[in-house]
Design an enzyme around this catalytic site. Structure first.
Site, PDB file in Angstrom:
ATOM      1  N   LEU A   1       0.906  -0.647   0.191  1.00 17.90           N
ATOM      2  CA  LEU A   1       0.298  -0.421  -0.133  1.00 17.90           C
ATOM      3  C   LEU A   1       0.950   1.355   0.392  1.00 17.90           C
ATOM      4  O   LEU A   1       2.189   1.416   0.117  1.00 17.90           O
ATOM      5  CB  LEU A   1      -1.313   0.203   1.356  1.00 17.90           C
ATOM      6  CG  LEU A   1      -2.240  -0.970   1.060  1.00 17.90           C
ATOM      7  CD1 LEU A   1      -2.782  -0.840   2.636  1.00 17.90           C
ATOM      8  CD2 LEU A   1      -2.319  -1.589   0.348  1.00 17.90           C
TER       9      LEU A   1
ATOM     10  N   GLY B   1       1.597  -5.595   1.322  1.00 21.28           N
ATOM     11  CA  GLY B   1      -0.043  -5.705   0.154  1.00 21.28           C
ATOM     12  C   GLY B   1       0.087  -6.027  -0.938  1.00 21.28           C
ATOM     13  O   GLY B   1       0.021  -6.489  -1.984  1.00 21.28           O
TER      14      GLY B   1
ATOM     15  N   ASN C   1       4.695  -7.728   6.689  1.00 22.14           N
ATOM     16  CA  ASN C   1       5.448  -7.344   7.232  1.00 22.14           C
ATOM     17  C   ASN C   1       4.677  -5.470   8.557  1.00 22.14           C
ATOM     18  O   ASN C   1       5.569  -4.957   9.262  1.00 22.14           O
ATOM     19  CB  ASN C   1       6.571  -6.786   6.561  1.00 22.14           C
ATOM     20  CG  ASN C   1       6.521  -5.611   5.892  1.00 22.14           C
ATOM     21  OD1 ASN C   1       5.353  -5.845   5.383  1.00 22.14           O
ATOM     22  ND2 ASN C   1       6.988  -4.249   5.375  1.00 22.14           N
ATOM     23  N   GLU C   2       3.475  -5.878   7.997  1.00 20.63           N
ATOM     24  CA  GLU C   2       2.933  -4.691   9.021  1.00 20.63           C
ATOM     25  C   GLU C   2       3.421  -4.711  10.246  1.00 20.63           C
ATOM     26  O   GLU C   2       3.401  -3.207  10.999  1.00 20.63           O
ATOM     27  CB  GLU C   2       1.320  -4.755   8.845  1.00 20.63           C
ATOM     28  CG  GLU C   2       0.616  -4.359   8.031  1.00 20.63           C
ATOM     29  CD  GLU C   2       0.848  -5.704   6.688  1.00 20.63           C
ATOM     30  OE1 GLU C   2       1.278  -6.836   6.820  1.00 20.63           O
ATOM     31  OE2 GLU C   2      -0.167  -5.456   5.587  1.00 20.63           O
TER      32      GLU C   2
END
Ligand code: CO8
Length: 260
Positions: free
Chosen positions: A66, A111, A135-136
């Site tokens: 994202l 994303g 990996n957020e």
């Protein structure tokens, strides 16, 4: 805005390629996501098309996930519009009737990884410098439940739980071991391999395969469809928090510094 994704359809095989070309890193901006959905819908409505291969025109990067700038310092209306577009991309891709293959020719965090996970099959270039994963957590943010569901459906509960908590980015060989990708190939063999796998999947009757795919994915799709507005509200309130804005700004700063 229709220049971020190159779409080519080979009428004889019924296979289209969607090649991401949004420099510098194929980040999933609102414009990119909108174009993605329109391109996929066009192919879905084209009877000549039965399968799609997703790949990148940018060396070393499949997609950086994202677009973080879409989540920084914008209005709630903007966050709502952006998040609806992210949901729409996933609903269309995960629920796609066509055979979908990710030809992952570069790094694929967050994303970008979601796009790959949403396909029927993943082939990645055998290069340990290319990473893939959700990996957020490393950014101080939380992968939404439907990112998590998609991940669990590919690798299983235990691997997903560990990988998500650590916000792990896995080098290609490790991604293969975890089942996060289905196979690795040398870069120069990627297109040929994707075409061969596609031919294998297209050898089956569409109808039976489509119903089977829908049977496997319906529960997870329905979970977002029935909580879509709530999920948007949640994204807005989470993203609007000053602590989250700070984490995202610091992460962008870290990316910038890493260069010099
Ligand atoms: N969004 C916006 N800009 C980005 C992004 C991104 N995701 N990734 C990179 N950029 C920018 C960089 O800031 C840099 O900008 P500038 O040239 O102005 O300094 C430019 O793109 C080039 O980046 P790099 O110099 O880092 O390029 P490299 O080739 O060295 O590395 C990588 C490419 C590996 C892709 C690297 O840029 C990277 O790791 N990027 C971050 C990827 C990432 O962590 N993405 C996560 C996004 S979050 C997400 O997808 C899910 C969020 C779910 C929402 C949760 C609810 C709140």
């Amino acid at each position: 805005s229709n220049n971020k994704i190159l779409v080519e359809l080979d009428e004889s095989s019924g296979v289209a390629t969607m090649k991401f070309k949004s420099p510098p890193v194929n980040s999933l901006s609102l414009d990119f996501l909108t174009e993605f959905c329109i391109s996929l819908e066009k192919l879905e409505n084209n009877r000549a098309c039965r399968g799609v291969i997703f790949t990148s025109a940018i060396p070393k990067i499949f997609s950086s996930g994202l677009d973080i700038t879409e989540m920084c310092g914008k209005s709630t209306e903007h966050y709502a519009e952006f998040w609806r577009a992210v949901q729409e991309m996933w609903l269309r891709l995960y629920g796609c009737n066509m055979v979908t293959i990710a030809a992952v020719n570069g790094s694929s965090p967050a994303g970008g990884c979601l796009i790959a996970l949403s396909c029927d099959y993943r082939i990645m270039v055998d290069n340990p410098k290319f990473n893939i994963g959700l990996n957020e957590a490393q950014l101080g943010i939380v992968a939404p439940f439907w990112f998590k569901d998609t991940f669990v459906n590919v690798v299983g509960q235990r691997i997903a739980e560990r990988s998500l908590q650590l916000g792990a980015l896995h080098p290609a060989p490790e991604a293969l071991k975890l089942g996060l990708v289905d196979e690795l190939v040398p870069e120069e063999k990627l297109q040929e391999k994707a075409a061969a796998v596609m031919a294998q999947w297209l050898a089956l009757p569409d109808h039976a395969r489509q119903i089977t795919k829908s049977m496997m994915r319906k529960t997870v799709l329905d979970r977002l469809i029935s909580h879509r507005e709530e999920d948007i509200q949640h994204f807005i309130s989470f993203t609007s928090k000053e602590s989250i804005q700070k984490s995202l700004r610091m992460y962008m700063e870290m990316l910038r510094k890493k260069k010099s």
